[in-house]
Design a protein around this motif. Structure first.
Motif, PDB file in Angstrom:
ATOM      1  N   LEU A 271      36.320 -11.299 -53.768  1.00  0.00           N
ATOM      2  CA  LEU A 271      36.606 -12.568 -53.102  1.00  0.00           C
ATOM      3  C   LEU A 271      36.084 -13.778 -53.888  1.00  0.00           C
TER       4      LEU A 271
ATOM      5  N   HIS B 243      45.032 -26.112 -52.006  1.00  0.00           N
ATOM      6  CA  HIS B 243      43.724 -25.569 -52.365  1.00  0.00           C
ATOM      7  C   HIS B 243      42.803 -26.713 -52.772  1.00  0.00           C
TER       8      HIS B 243
ATOM      9  N   TYR C 130      41.440 -19.400 -58.165  1.00  0.00           N
ATOM     10  CA  TYR C 130      42.713 -19.626 -57.465  1.00  0.00           C
ATOM     11  C   TYR C 130      43.544 -20.719 -58.125  1.00  0.00           C
TER      12      TYR C 130
ATOM     13  N   GLU D  62      38.629 -16.616 -55.295  1.00  0.00           N
ATOM     14  CA  GLU D  62      38.540 -18.007 -54.835  1.00  0.00           C
ATOM     15  C   GLU D  62      38.241 -18.945 -55.996  1.00  0.00           C
TER      16      GLU D  62
END
Length: 131
Positions: A104, A121, A111, A108
């Motif tokens: 994760l 985002h 991204y 993130e």
């Protein structure tokens, strides 16, 4: 209505046909917590519209993944839950969820780099507004 594209190439192709789309895996995650009413699902997934939620639930029901139970009472009550097939699909998705949790932070952090066209985002680089 979706058009039949012919026989599946492999098991993954068949599974992705059932869970494909932006919201289905999140609906399955919500239902993994137990039976849910429409309004509960709407609150748990606030970015989904009512129209799309209803459509996705109908598709999951048609695929035999979700059971829709209508209670004979006033006001009407409808509850969604997993079928046996849905529970087995949810079990199959558990390792994918574990992979996502494990990676994760990386996903993130990268991204915006991996999705340069993403507009929503926080790290997305937005072009200045046209004058």
């Amino acid at each position: 209505m979706n058009e039949w594209k012919g026989p599946y190439e492999c098991g993954l192709d068949a599974a992705v046909d059932v869970i494909g789309g932006k919201w289905k895996v999140l609906l399955l995650w919500a239902l993994s917590q137990g039976p849910r009413r429409f309004g509960q699902l709407r609150r748990e997934l606030p970015k989904i519209s009512e129209k799309v939620l209803a459509q996705q639930l109908r598709e999951l029901e048609a695929d035999g993944i979700v059971h829709r139970e209508v209670f004979d009472q006033i006001p009407p009550k409808v509850e969604y839950s997993f079928t046996e097939l849905g529970a087995s699909l949810n079990e199959a998705l558990a390792p994918l969820g574990a992979w996502g949790r494990l990676h994760l932070a990386y996903l993130e952090a990268t991204y915006a780099q991996r999705h340069p066209d993403a507009q929503d985002h926080p790290d997305a680089q937005h072009a200045p507004d046209a004058v």
